[in-house]
Design a protein around this motif. Structure first.
Motif, PDB file in Angstrom:
ATOM      1  N   ASP A 266     -18.840  35.683 -30.276  1.00  0.00           N
ATOM      2  CA  ASP A 266     -19.921  34.765 -29.936  1.00  0.00           C
ATOM      3  C   ASP A 266     -20.579  35.080 -28.609  1.00  0.00           C
ATOM      4  O   ASP A 266     -21.263  34.234 -28.028  1.00  0.00           O
ATOM      5  CB  ASP A 266     -19.412  33.322 -29.924  1.00  0.00           C
ATOM      6  N   GLY A 267     -20.374  36.300 -28.078  1.00  0.00           N
ATOM      7  CA  GLY A 267     -21.124  36.771 -26.921  1.00  0.00           C
ATOM      8  C   GLY A 267     -20.551  36.408 -25.574  1.00  0.00           C
ATOM      9  O   GLY A 267     -21.239  36.546 -24.565  1.00  0.00           O
ATOM     10  N   ILE A 268     -19.319  35.964 -25.491  1.00  0.00           N
ATOM     11  CA  ILE A 268     -18.701  35.602 -24.223  1.00  0.00           C
ATOM     12  C   ILE A 268     -17.987  36.829 -23.661  1.00  0.00           C
ATOM     13  O   ILE A 268     -17.161  37.442 -24.343  1.00  0.00           O
ATOM     14  CB  ILE A 268     -17.720  34.437 -24.396  1.00  0.00           C
ATOM     15  N   SER A 269     -18.303  37.183 -22.424  1.00  0.00           N
ATOM     16  CA  SER A 269     -17.669  38.329 -21.764  1.00  0.00           C
ATOM     17  C   SER A 269     -16.452  37.860 -20.971  1.00  0.00           C
ATOM     18  O   SER A 269     -16.521  36.852 -20.259  1.00  0.00           O
ATOM     19  CB  SER A 269     -18.658  39.024 -20.835  1.00  0.00           C
ATOM     20  N   HIS A 360     -13.180  38.476 -33.001  1.00  0.00           N
ATOM     21  CA  HIS A 360     -12.827  37.052 -32.934  1.00  0.00           C
ATOM     22  C   HIS A 360     -13.711  36.335 -31.925  1.00  0.00           C
ATOM     23  O   HIS A 360     -14.002  36.889 -30.853  1.00  0.00           O
ATOM     24  CB  HIS A 360     -11.360  36.888 -32.529  1.00  0.00           C
ATOM     25  N   PRO A 361     -14.106  35.084 -32.217  1.00  0.00           N
ATOM     26  CA  PRO A 361     -14.778  34.260 -31.215  1.00  0.00           C
ATOM     27  C   PRO A 361     -13.776  33.799 -30.158  1.00  0.00           C
ATOM     28  O   PRO A 361     -12.562  33.897 -30.339  1.00  0.00           O
ATOM     29  CB  PRO A 361     -15.335  33.086 -32.025  1.00  0.00           C
ATOM     30  N   ILE A 362     -14.315  33.289 -29.059  1.00  0.00           N
ATOM     31  CA  ILE A 362     -13.426  32.881 -27.980  1.00  0.00           C
ATOM     32  C   ILE A 362     -12.574  31.695 -28.385  1.00  0.00           C
ATOM     33  O   ILE A 362     -11.476  31.489 -27.863  1.00  0.00           O
ATOM     34  CB  ILE A 362     -14.274  32.569 -26.724  1.00  0.00           C
ATOM     35  N   GLY A 370      -0.448  27.430 -33.887  1.00  0.00           N
ATOM     36  CA  GLY A 370       0.529  27.998 -32.962  1.00  0.00           C
ATOM     37  C   GLY A 370      -0.049  28.230 -31.592  1.00  0.00           C
ATOM     38  O   GLY A 370       0.677  28.639 -30.678  1.00  0.00           O
ATOM     39  N   GLY A 371      -1.363  28.052 -31.430  1.00  0.00           N
ATOM     40  CA  GLY A 371      -1.978  28.144 -30.119  1.00  0.00           C
ATOM     41  C   GLY A 371      -2.219  29.567 -29.665  1.00  0.00           C
ATOM     42  O   GLY A 371      -2.278  30.520 -30.455  1.00  0.00           O
ATOM     43  N   VAL A 372      -2.355  29.713 -28.331  1.00  0.00           N
ATOM     44  CA  VAL A 372      -2.703  31.001 -27.734  1.00  0.00           C
ATOM     45  C   VAL A 372      -1.611  32.042 -27.992  1.00  0.00           C
ATOM     46  O   VAL A 372      -1.900  33.220 -28.238  1.00  0.00           O
ATOM     47  CB  VAL A 372      -2.944  30.824 -26.220  1.00  0.00           C
ATOM     48  N   THR A 373      -0.358  31.608 -27.958  1.00  0.00           N
ATOM     49  CA  THR A 373       0.751  32.560 -28.145  1.00  0.00           C
ATOM     50  C   THR A 373       0.691  33.227 -29.512  1.00  0.00           C
ATOM     51  O   THR A 373       0.815  34.456 -29.631  1.00  0.00           O
ATOM     52  CB  THR A 373       2.092  31.837 -27.969  1.00  0.00           C
ATOM     53  N   GLN A 374       0.476  32.455 -30.551  1.00  0.00           N
ATOM     54  CA  GLN A 374       0.408  33.018 -31.895  1.00  0.00           C
ATOM     55  C   GLN A 374      -0.831  33.877 -32.068  1.00  0.00           C
ATOM     56  O   GLN A 374      -0.799  34.924 -32.739  1.00  0.00           O
ATOM     57  CB  GLN A 374       0.405  31.895 -32.931  1.00  0.00           C
ATOM     58  N   ALA A 375      -1.959  33.473 -31.442  1.00  0.00           N
ATOM     59  CA  ALA A 375      -3.178  34.277 -31.523  1.00  0.00           C
ATOM     60  C   ALA A 375      -2.976  35.647 -30.877  1.00  0.00           C
ATOM     61  O   ALA A 375      -3.366  36.681 -31.436  1.00  0.00           O
ATOM     62  CB  ALA A 375      -4.341  33.544 -30.858  1.00  0.00           C
ATOM     63  N   TRP A 427     -21.534  28.184 -23.980  1.00  0.00           N
ATOM     64  CA  TRP A 427     -20.184  27.943 -24.485  1.00  0.00           C
ATOM     65  C   TRP A 427     -19.664  26.580 -24.026  1.00  0.00           C
ATOM     66  O   TRP A 427     -19.054  25.842 -24.788  1.00  0.00           O
ATOM     67  CB  TRP A 427     -19.278  29.056 -23.997  1.00  0.00           C
ATOM     68  N   LYS A 428     -19.949  26.194 -22.743  1.00  0.00           N
ATOM     69  CA  LYS A 428     -19.510  24.898 -22.231  1.00  0.00           C
ATOM     70  C   LYS A 428     -20.212  23.752 -22.956  1.00  0.00           C
ATOM     71  O   LYS A 428     -19.586  22.731 -23.268  1.00  0.00           O
ATOM     72  CB  LYS A 428     -19.780  24.818 -20.729  1.00  0.00           C
ATOM     73  N   SER A 429     -21.521  23.916 -23.229  1.00  0.00           N
ATOM     74  CA  SER A 429     -22.248  22.847 -23.919  1.00  0.00           C
ATOM     75  C   SER A 429     -21.713  22.634 -25.335  1.00  0.00           C
ATOM     76  O   SER A 429     -21.609  21.502 -25.810  1.00  0.00           O
ATOM     77  CB  SER A 429     -23.742  23.177 -23.961  1.00  0.00           C
ATOM     78  N   VAL A 430     -21.358  23.753 -26.003  1.00  0.00           N
ATOM     79  CA  VAL A 430     -20.795  23.618 -27.348  1.00  0.00           C
ATOM     80  C   VAL A 430     -19.498  22.837 -27.304  1.00  0.00           C
ATOM     81  O   VAL A 430     -19.260  21.926 -28.105  1.00  0.00           O
ATOM     82  CB  VAL A 430     -20.585  25.012 -27.975  1.00  0.00           C
ATOM     83  N   TRP A 431     -18.662  23.160 -26.328  1.00  0.00           N
ATOM     84  CA  TRP A 431     -17.390  22.445 -26.215  1.00  0.00           C
ATOM     85  C   TRP A 431     -17.570  21.007 -25.766  1.00  0.00           C
ATOM     86  O   TRP A 431     -16.817  20.119 -26.178  1.00  0.00           O
ATOM     87  CB  TRP A 431     -16.467  23.200 -25.247  1.00  0.00           C
ATOM     88  N   GLU A 432     -18.578  20.737 -24.898  1.00  0.00           N
ATOM     89  CA  GLU A 432     -18.852  19.356 -24.502  1.00  0.00           C
ATOM     90  C   GLU A 432     -19.303  18.534 -25.705  1.00  0.00           C
ATOM     91  O   GLU A 432     -18.882  17.383 -25.886  1.00  0.00           O
ATOM     92  CB  GLU A 432     -19.926  19.338 -23.409  1.00  0.00           C
TER      93      GLU A 432
END
Length: 529
Positions: A266-269, A360-362, A370-375, A427-432
């Motif tokens: 999704d374009g996040i560096s 993968h997207p961010i 399983g969260g970040v660990t499983q990813a 990205w922040k606006s999408v999450w907000e």
């Protein structure tokens, strides 16, 4: 009359000429054959040397023939020949100095002068007997101790091997004469620094072999000109004519950590910390794996298992050659540097990691069960499989490769470029927005559940009151309904007053409601009365 004069007096001149010519021809033929076996073509200097040997040989033969004519002439010619021999011997140091001064300085000159001086001193002391009883023993002692010094000073892979000891002694003898070949030492454990400790030519067709010293976990790829010649090691390797070390390969497990600049789907560096572990493949391949590797790299058709398995680090020379064939030259900032084999492996793993992370997207790190660990575990499995399929045909076994951490930027907000800042804000606006939607749904669900609970509690209360009212009616049929209702209301009010102070507001509201119901009940009772 000394031995040489007697020999000159009895020599047959025609036999001398024939023997001299035969020896000259045999020497030339042997020298040409030796040069051809070494892959060397005849040069102009070789032809001139052959032509010079002829007149010299004829001159000596003529001198021998003339010396055999009369005793006086024999003595005069013998002295002339002896004088000529000593002049040639005293000119040898000058020729050796001119031949070896570039790589050895005056070392060859000093050794040659010492040899000529010992021979000349023996001649002065006793002529032929002086050479036999004085000069030759001194030279023998010198070379004996030189042989012993070679066994102490020069490294060896197998100190008990007589052939290797002979090569070590030969190297030191030619070193004393200044005619040594180049000698190299691997100065670090990683094999990056191959230093030429002792200078010497690599194209000389005679003399001692060159030498390369490595550690017990290192092997070397050796080239001859532009042609890859062989893989040898570990320990001491003896180099033939035109051979030199190309690259050193470390047989131990290699651990690397690198930082990748990655762009998500999704374009996040962001920056990913990549850890990897690999080594030169030392396993025996199964039939399906061996056939698949041979299709991609025919060089490994005879490398199904390590050929040298008796050392601490077994290896296959063909697998080493396969990974060295992937190296080259890299250009950075206008400078060209050698791309080592492990750097090529790291670049392949980094490329596979970038491709996998870009898929993968961010949000993938948080949305996976399983969260970040499983990813991160799933991504590590994919990177290891993808990069391992590339590296196995090159003779490298990738043990693991995983992203251990990631961060978005090392810069402050003022230093972040506008595009990255815009991507982060998006990205922040999408999450907000997702957070607000989730909160709104949660509040609506909570209100609905609260209303359902209130209605359920109210229905239970009314049902209990109705049941209690019927029981009281059955026990006291003459008691008025209004009186029964007032008794229930008083009991409920007494029960509510037992709650904790933290619920005062709810109790007040409920008490007020019950008070209003009580007043209504009094008025209803008055009406009935």
């Amino acid at each position: 009359m000394n031995i040489l004069e007697r020999w000159l007096g009895h020599i047959n001149p025609w036999l001398a000429i024939a023997l001299t010519t035969a020896l000259l021809v045999i020497g030339i033929v042997l020298d040409i054959r030796a040069k051809r076996r070494a892959g060397r073509q005849l040069a102009l200097a070789d032809v001139l040397a052959y032509l010079a040997f002829g007149p010299i040989a004829i001159l000596f033969a003529a001198g021998f023939w003339a010396a055999a004519q009369t005793e006086t002439l024999s003595r005069a010619m013998a002295n002339g020949v002896i004088l000529m021999l000593w002049l040639i011997l005293w000119s040898v140091p000058a020729g050796i100095y001119l031949l070896t001064r570039r790589h050895s300085g005056r070392r060859g000159l000093h050794t040659a002068l010492w040899h000529v001086f010992i021979l000349f001193l023996g001649w002065l002391l006793g002529r032929s007997w002086g050479l036999l009883l004085f000069s030759l023993p001194l030279l023998g002692i010198f070379y004996f101790y030189l042989h012993q010094a070679a066994l102490v000073t020069l490294p060896a892979s197998q100190p008990e091997d007589r052939e290797e000891n002979r090569l070590r002694a030969r190297i030191l003898r030619f070193y004393a004469w200044g005619m040594q070949s180049a000698m190299y030492v691997v100065a670090d454990h990683a094999g990056r620094k191959v230093e030429r400790r002792i200078a010497g030519p690599i194209a000389r067709g005679f003399g001692a072999p060159g030498l390369l010293w490595m550690r017990s976990h290192q092997v070397a790829g050796i080239t001859s000109g532009v042609e890859f010649r062989r893989v040898d090691g570990p320990g001491v390797v003896y180099l033939n004519r035109l051979e030199r070390p190309f690259q050193i390969v470390d047989l131990r497990n290699q651990l690397r950590v690198s930082t990748l600049d990655v762009t998500s789907q999704d374009g996040i560096s962001y920056k990913a910390i990549l850890f990897m572990a690999f080594r030169l493949d030392r396993e025996e391949w199964s039939d399906p794996l061996y056939q698949a590797i041979c299709k991609e790299n025919p060089l490994l058709e005879r490398a199904r298992r390590p050929a040298r398995r008796n050392s601490t680090y077994p290896y296959s020379p063909l697998r080493v050659q396969a990974v060295l064939s992937r190296t080259g030259i890299k250009t950075h900032g206008g400078e060209q540097t050698t791309l080592h084999w492990d750097e090529w492996v790291v670049s392949q793993v980094e490329e596979a990691a970038r491709q996998e992370l870009h898929r993968h997207p961010i949000n993938y790190f948080w949305q996976t069960a399983g969260g970040v660990t499983q990813a991160l575990e799933d991504i590590a499995h994919a990177i290891t499989n993808q990069a391992g399929q590339r590296l196995r045909p090159a003779g490298v076994h990738l043990l693991t490769a995983r992203v251990v951490n990631f961060r978005f930027s090392d810069q402050t907000e003022k230093e972040i470029d506008s595009i990255s800042q815009q991507q982060i804000e998006s990205w922040k606006s999408v999450w907000e927005r997702k957070r607000e939607e989730l909160l709104a749904r949660s509040e609506a669900e909570a209100a609905r559940m609260q209303q359902e609970a209130w209605a359920y509690a109210q229905s239970l209360l009314l049902t209990s009151i109705a049941e209690g009212f019927e029981r009281v009616k059955q026990l006291h049929p003459d008691l008025p309904s209004s009186a029964i209702a007032l008794l229930f209301l008083s009991a409920i009010q007494d029960y509510l007053t037992r709650y904790q102070p933290g619920e005062e507001r709810n109790l007040q509201n409920l008490s007020a409601a019950l008070g209003r119901r009580k007043q209504t009940g009094h008025s209803d009772a008055g009406v009935e009365h």
